[in-house]
Design an enzyme around this catalytic site. Structure first.
Site, PDB file in Angstrom:
ATOM      1  N   HIS A 156       4.558  -3.910 -34.916  1.00 33.66           N
ATOM      2  CA  HIS A 156       3.997  -3.165 -36.044  1.00 33.66           C
ATOM      3  C   HIS A 156       2.656  -3.760 -36.500  1.00 33.66           C
ATOM      4  CE1 HIS A 156       7.940  -1.207 -36.379  1.00 33.66           C
ATOM      5  NE2 HIS A 156       8.447  -2.426 -36.283  1.00 33.66           N
ATOM      6  N   SER A 277     -26.605  -3.929 -33.820  1.00 33.51           N
ATOM      7  CA  SER A 277     -26.808  -2.834 -34.767  1.00 33.51           C
ATOM      8  C   SER A 277     -28.298  -2.625 -34.999  1.00 33.51           C
ATOM      9  CB  SER A 277     -26.121  -3.163 -36.098  1.00 33.51           C
ATOM     10  OG  SER A 277     -26.557  -2.304 -37.132  1.00 33.51           O
ATOM     11  N   LYS A 283     -24.688  -8.146 -36.473  1.00 32.66           N
ATOM     12  CA  LYS A 283     -23.594  -7.495 -35.755  1.00 32.66           C
ATOM     13  C   LYS A 283     -23.584  -7.819 -34.267  1.00 32.66           C
ATOM     14  CE  LYS A 283     -20.990  -4.967 -37.066  1.00 32.66           C
ATOM     15  NZ  LYS A 283     -21.140  -3.516 -37.188  1.00 32.66           N
ATOM     16  N   GLU A 290     -14.914  -0.340 -26.675  1.00 36.03           N
ATOM     17  CA  GLU A 290     -14.793   0.906 -27.437  1.00 36.03           C
ATOM     18  C   GLU A 290     -15.049   2.118 -26.548  1.00 36.03           C
ATOM     19  OE1 GLU A 290     -17.457   0.467 -30.707  1.00 36.03           O
ATOM     20  OE2 GLU A 290     -16.202  -0.997 -31.747  1.00 36.03           O
TER      21      GLU A 290
END
Length: 458
Positions: A156, A277, A283, A290
């Site tokens: 979970h 970024s 970043k 992704e």
């Protein structure tokens, strides 16, 4: 431009309609397979006497010239010639003259395109298996470096029990092993030759289907000519296998994305597999992971797209089947690139072992150890479970963990608890003691790695 099938027609074609109906921009990916299939077909036509020896030799020579030109990138295809088959026939005609028209004897584009797809998928499934093997090799190598690296195991997405990081990596090794097995099994359906089925009913010429199948390296031929030209099950099976494989990669990509976050800081991906970024200079984004997670959707879409194309088609060939190739090609390229990227990410990622270990010291993932400890001393497990649950609740209210509970407090809860409890609660001890076969114990993980190495022949 005159159509090779234009004898029945009086009206001229319309360019924009030609473009809508053409598939050459997609199926030129099978140019190599189309030439291989044609060479096998003309060999059979010559050896069965359907063509004169000099005719078969001239056609074969012309096809070999086209192979050489294709390898050098010198062939140009046109929308006017619709697809790879008619483009190749036109190019062959330009090389050797009218005798090129005899190549299509006892053959239809229907069995020709089906043969091309079988050949294409047979080759590329094997390439995908090799790419899976490379990723498995990277996983096993990384796991071997981290047999005793302890991390939280999750259910979970909550800390559950401490495990070895290597054990986590090997779970994906096992998933990939099943993916490889599924693809291997699919070759039974891919490795069947449809050539000789012609348009749908076979042919009156005395062809030898076994000869062409053997020349092309197929293990069998289709038993029914209608099925041969209309079957796309082998593509559906590949797309289904590909979807499962991409799902596994997507799950792993999601974990890498989590692990690289500021909240986890379990691993760092190298700059090659990260981006920045345009506005936030600090970043470092796990964009390759992704993208793999995102590309899973297009593979699923390719599967459902073909299922939808096929669901209402009567036998045998229908133009709808022109839509069977783009998704197949796209899926092959998506898998190969995703597997290569993933292999690179695993090989080069930095693992923060101490951060992982510390995260198991500031949680209650050792609660099961205390319950097992009490059960091993004779207390029914359900009673032990309740005792530990209440103790965890008390700890959360006081702001400390099980390993911080004083021995006197433990013994007030149960006289069965002795001073050795603190060693049992240590996450490293908890992991090392799980000796059950397939478990996360260090000895078990080492054994799993050796078995994996033998399977991969590392």
């Amino acid at each position: 431009m005159e159509k090779l099938w234009g004898g029945r027609f009086e009206g001229a074609s319309t360019p924009w309609i030609d473009a809508f109906g053409a598939s050459i921009e997609v199926d030129q990916a099978m140019a190599e397979q189309d030439l291989i299939g044609s060479l096998a077909h003309v060999k059979m036509l010559g050896e069965t006497g359907i063509l004169e020896p000099e005719e078969a030799a001239a056609i074969s020579s012309g096809l070999q010239i086209l192979q050489q030109k294709l390898a050098r990138g010198e062939l140009t295809f046109t929308i006017q010639n619709e697809d790879i088959h008619l483009n190749m026939e036109k190019l062959l005609h330009a090389e050797i003259g009218p005798v090129a028209g005899k190549l299509h004897t006892a053959r239809s584009r229907n069995d020709q395109v089906a043969t091309d797809m079988h050949l294409y998928l047979k080759t590329h499934v094997q390439l995908i298996q090799e790419a899976i093997h490379d990723l498995q090799t990277a996983l096993v190598a990384k796991a071997a470096e981290h047999i005793e690296t302890v991390m939280p195991g999750y259910t979970h997405l909550q800390h559950a029990q401490p495990i070895a990081f290597a054990h986590h990596l090997l779970a994906y090794y096992e998933m990939l092993a099943r993916d490889k097995e599924r693809l291997q099994d699919s070759l039974k359906r891919i490795d069947i030759c449809p050539l000789g089925a012609a348009a749908l009913a076979g042919t009156t010429f005395p062809i030898d289907r076994a000869m062409t199948a053997d020349t092309l390296g197929f293990q069998a031929i289709y038993a029914n000519s209608l099925d041969a030209v209309s079957d796309r099950d082998f593509i559906l099976e590949f797309l289904s296998d590909a979807s499962i494989l991409m799902m596994h990669l997507s799950r792993f990509a999601e974990e890498l994305i989590l692990w690289t976050s500021h909240e986890f800081q379990f691993v760092t991906l190298t700059d090659a597999y990260s981006t920045g970024s345009s506005i936030m200079p600090q970043k470092k984004n796990p964009d390759m992971a992704e993208l793999i997670r995102g590309k899973t959707g297009r593979v699923y879409g390719n599967l459902f797209g073909l299922l939808t194309v096929l669901k209402g088609l009567p036998l045998a060939y229908n133009k709808d089947l022109q839509e069977d190739k783009e998704g197949m090609f796209d899926t092959v390229e998506t898998l190969l690139s995703s597997l290569k990227i993933f292999t690179g990410m695993i090989e080069t990622m930095e693992v923060h072992s101490e951060t992982m270990r510390q995260s198991t010291e500031k949680d209650f993932s050792n609660a099961t150890e205390l319950a097992d400890y009490l059960a091993a001393k004779g207390l029914p497990f359900r009673e032990a479970h309740e005792i530990v649950g209440k103790l965890v609740l008390a700890c959360t209210k006081k702001g400390y963990y099980l390993q911080n509970v004083p021995l006197a407090d433990y013994q007030a809860i149960s006289p069965l608890i002795e001073a050795d409890i603190y060693d049992k609660l240590a996450s490293r001890t908890a992991v090392s003691r799980r000796h059950s076969e397939g478990g996360t114990g260090f000895d078990q993980v080492a054994s799993q790695i050796e078995k994996a190495k033998q399977a991969l022949q590392m």
